[in-house]
Design a protein around this motif. Structure first.
Motif, PDB file in Angstrom:
ATOM      1  N   ARG A  50       0.843  -1.201   0.000  1.00 49.41           N
ATOM      2  CA  ARG A  50       0.000   0.000   0.000  1.00 49.41           C
ATOM      3  C   ARG A  50       0.875   1.247   0.000  1.00 49.41           C
ATOM      4  O   ARG A  50       1.848   1.329   0.745  1.00 49.41           O
ATOM      5  CB  ARG A  50      -0.863  -0.007   1.263  1.00 49.41           C
TER       6      ARG A  50
ATOM      7  N   ASN B 211      -1.583   6.552   1.989  1.00 51.71           N
ATOM      8  CA  ASN B 211      -2.983   6.122   2.110  1.00 51.71           C
ATOM      9  C   ASN B 211      -3.205   5.607   3.529  1.00 51.71           C
ATOM     10  O   ASN B 211      -2.793   4.502   3.872  1.00 51.71           O
ATOM     11  CB  ASN B 211      -3.279   5.034   1.076  1.00 51.71           C
TER      12      ASN B 211
ATOM     13  N   LEU C 256      -4.646   4.377   7.373  1.00 54.24           N
ATOM     14  CA  LEU C 256      -5.358   3.170   7.818  1.00 54.24           C
ATOM     15  C   LEU C 256      -6.555   3.549   8.692  1.00 54.24           C
ATOM     16  O   LEU C 256      -6.603   4.650   9.230  1.00 54.24           O
ATOM     17  CB  LEU C 256      -4.400   2.298   8.648  1.00 54.24           C
ATOM     18  N   ILE C 257      -7.482   2.615   8.849  1.00 51.53           N
ATOM     19  CA  ILE C 257      -8.614   2.824   9.756  1.00 51.53           C
ATOM     20  C   ILE C 257      -8.303   2.120  11.076  1.00 51.53           C
ATOM     21  O   ILE C 257      -7.799   0.989  11.075  1.00 51.53           O
ATOM     22  CB  ILE C 257      -9.912   2.259   9.143  1.00 51.53           C
TER      23      ILE C 257
ATOM     24  N   THR D 208      -5.562  14.020  11.257  1.00 54.18           N
ATOM     25  CA  THR D 208      -6.819  13.346  11.588  1.00 54.18           C
ATOM     26  C   THR D 208      -6.649  11.837  11.525  1.00 54.18           C
ATOM     27  O   THR D 208      -5.760  11.329  10.837  1.00 54.18           O
ATOM     28  CB  THR D 208      -7.916  13.742  10.579  1.00 54.18           C
TER      29      THR D 208
ATOM     30  N   ALA E 102      -6.491  -1.469  10.683  1.00 48.63           N
ATOM     31  CA  ALA E 102      -6.733  -2.496   9.659  1.00 48.63           C
ATOM     32  C   ALA E 102      -7.335  -1.900   8.392  1.00 48.63           C
ATOM     33  O   ALA E 102      -8.470  -1.452   8.405  1.00 48.63           O
ATOM     34  CB  ALA E 102      -7.656  -3.574  10.208  1.00 48.63           C
ATOM     35  N   PRO E 103      -6.583  -1.909   7.313  1.00 48.70           N
ATOM     36  CA  PRO E 103      -7.186  -1.603   6.014  1.00 48.70           C
ATOM     37  C   PRO E 103      -7.751  -2.906   5.438  1.00 48.70           C
ATOM     38  O   PRO E 103      -7.645  -3.952   6.078  1.00 48.70           O
ATOM     39  CB  PRO E 103      -5.989  -1.134   5.189  1.00 48.70           C
ATOM     40  N   SER E 104      -8.325  -2.846   4.266  1.00 54.65           N
ATOM     41  CA  SER E 104      -8.828  -4.062   3.632  1.00 54.65           C
ATOM     42  C   SER E 104      -7.647  -4.997   3.331  1.00 54.65           C
ATOM     43  O   SER E 104      -6.558  -4.536   2.971  1.00 54.65           O
ATOM     44  CB  SER E 104      -9.565  -3.703   2.351  1.00 54.65           C
TER      45      SER E 104
ATOM     46  N   VAL F 191     -16.971   6.298   4.811  1.00 57.01           N
ATOM     47  CA  VAL F 191     -16.056   7.169   5.557  1.00 57.01           C
ATOM     48  C   VAL F 191     -16.693   8.560   5.604  1.00 57.01           C
ATOM     49  O   VAL F 191     -17.019   9.134   4.560  1.00 57.01           O
ATOM     50  CB  VAL F 191     -14.662   7.235   4.901  1.00 57.01           C
TER      51      VAL F 191
ATOM     52  N   GLN G 162      -9.217   7.443  -2.102  1.00 57.19           N
ATOM     53  CA  GLN G 162     -10.099   7.615  -3.252  1.00 57.19           C
ATOM     54  C   GLN G 162      -9.375   8.093  -4.505  1.00 57.19           C
ATOM     55  O   GLN G 162      -9.949   8.143  -5.577  1.00 57.19           O
ATOM     56  CB  GLN G 162     -11.235   8.592  -2.906  1.00 57.19           C
TER      57      GLN G 162
END
Ligand code: AMP
Ligand code: MG
Length: 496
Positions: free
Chosen positions: A63, A67, A69-70, A122, A146-148, A188, A236
């Protein structure tokens, strides 16, 4: 990257094996990586408070480091430790949608590393609902980033099989917990401003959020396909979800879509390309008589869009093993979860074909009685039913610019339809070429057109309406009723 010895385990979400899950939790505690199911897609998890562990996520996925991560949590107390402030709107959203497929953006505290946020101030946080995910977070005793769990750029994994394809040898453990219920990643939403803003559409929709606050914006980068607008959600900006083959997305009326896909499919076959088609239950049979080599996948039921969401990534991935060269995909209604479906398909597509509205042309002899009546009646039906289509009429032996017959105007006037301004038109090749559906008033009209013009097969049909010309008001009245009945009869086949 070095090959890791990945441990593969299976857990039944309805009867969790805590011995296995504790082993997964200790991998997380010790700075390792575990892939686990959630209700959206599978996640590739590591301790969110351990920078080195988070580094492993980026490496395993390939990745880009810009980008973010959540971070996944199971309680509001945990959220307090990670973010500077919980805005009132966020409390309301959490009350309504957590645990569930919603990610919210907050101002981060120092405890969250810039590695996770890709340098942003953020942080994205979600409270998942899936029992395995929740218990894993609880047993690990830490928030899990964890991202996808897919290789970057590929469709997100919605089954353990997808995860294995991408991640075997790249993580410490994979938990097979069955298929994901929703199948698309979380919505999101940025709640740091006055009005919540959707940065990535998902199962929690704009309409759902509007119901809570009256207002909800969408990041313009999602709506417009203008590449100059930088999306607020860094993920995105990437082309995404891509199968190996080129995906072409057809947008516009469904009837036009099916016709164009069939036509283009034949052209690709002529060029010795192997074609895949993404169809729906409602359209599958229209592709029946194409070449046997064409791989047709039904992604779901248009009347139940969640089925389309759930299957979409599996269908995209499945084309990789059927070795197609090109995938031709229908579009779906973009209301509700359809917005998320179209967002993912749009990102997977390398080309979009805008087909526009369905064009219907009615044809009679003089274009002063039957076909102008049909045009007026269908426009009225379309207005009432909200069909977005173009309707016109013409005559085989018409004089350009004649007025409609008086009885036709009077009879329609009683139905609240005004055709008094209509001017007759003599039919020409261009009108026929531009129409997607030509409806003649009698079979004779149809035969004449087929004799005089080429390429009308497949888009011409006829009613059986006799000429009321010169007859009484009553004859016109029953003629108009017949026309209305015939239009309603064919309306299902219009696929609007
Ligand atoms: P994934 O977990 O693979 O579904 O990707 C996480 C998504 O959340 C990506 O699209 C990110 O761009 C988005 N995201 C994560 N953190 C933030 C943030 N701080 N601001 C905006 N979007 C974010
Ligand atoms: Mg992803």
């Amino acid at each position: 990257m070095d090959i890791i010895d990945t441990k593969l385990v299976k857990i039944n979400p309805n009867n969790i094996d805590y011995e296995i899950l504790s082993e997964a939790a200790s991998i997380i505690k010790n700075g390792g990586t575990v892939i686990f199911p959630t209700e959206t897609v599978y996640g590739l998890g590591a301790n969110a408070l351990d920078e080195d562990a988070c580094d492993k996520i980026y490496k395993a996925k390939g990745r880009p480091s810009d980008n973010p991560l959540i971070v996944h949590i199971i309680s509001m107390d945990e959220l307090n430790k990670l973010v500077r402030e919980i805005p009132e709107n966020a409390e309301i959203m959490a009350d309504k949608f957590w645990p569930g497929p919603l990610t919210m953006i907050f101002d981060k505290k120092d405890i969250i590393s810039y590695k996770i946020t890709a340098g942003l101030e953020t942080v994205a946080v979600r409270m998942p609902e899936n029992k395995i995910a929740r218990e894993l977070i609880r047993l690990s005793g830490c928030p899990i980033a964890a991202p996808s769990a897919n290789t970057s750029g590929k469709p997100s994994p919605t089954s353990a099989q997808h995860v294995i394809e991408d991640m075997l040898g790249r993580v410490d453990m994979i938990i097979d917990g069955g298929s994901c219920d929703i199948g698309l990643e979380s919505s999101v939403v940025d709640i740091t401003g006055d009005i919540p803003t959707i940065l990535r559409p998902g199962k929690v929709t704009k309409e759902d959020i509007e119901r809570l606050f009256g207002k909800c914006d969408t990041d313009p980068a999602i709506i417009k396909s203008d590449e100059k607008i930088v999306p607020k959600s860094p993920g995105q900006k990437y082309r995404h979800y891509s199968p190996k083959a080129e995906l072409i997305l057809y947008k516009g009326s469904l009837k036009k879509t099916v016709n164009s896909i069939k036509k283009d499919c034949k052209e690709y076959i002529r060029k010795a390309k192997k074609v895949g088609i993404i169809a729906s239950e409602q359209t599958r049979s229209f592709y029946d008589n194409l070449n046997d080599e064409v791989v047709i996948k039904v992604v779901g039921d248009r009347k139940n869009p969640l089925t389309i969401a759930t299957n979409l990534f599996d269908v995209l991935r499945s084309f990789d093993s059927s070795n197609v060269n090109v995938i031709l995909s229908e579009s779906f209604d973009d209301k509700g979860i359809g917005g998320a479906i179209m967002n993912r398909l749009g990102k997977a597509a390398s080309k979009k074909i805008e087909l526009g509205k369905l064009k219907v042309l009615f044809v009679c002899t003089g274009n002063t009685c039957r076909s102008p009546m049909a045009e007026g009646i269908m426009k009225d039906i379309a207005r009432q039913k909200g069909w977005d289509i173009e309707i016109s009429s013409a005559g085989i032996s018409a004089i350009d610019g004649d007025n409609p017959s008086q009885n036709a105007v009077l009879v329609l006037n009683k139905m609240g339809i005004d055709i008094s301004k209509h001017k007759s038109r003599l039919i020409n090749e261009k009108m026929l070429e531009e129409a997607d559906l030509i409806i003649t008033m009698t079979n004779q009209h149809k035969e004449i057109l087929l004799r005089r013009y080429n390429n009308l097969e497949g888009k011409i049909t006829s009613f059986n309406i006799q000429d009321p010309y010169g007859r009484s008001h009553n004859v016109y009245q029953s003629c108009s009723e017949e026309i209305r009945g015939e239009i309603l009869k064919i309306s299902d086949s219009l696929m609007i």
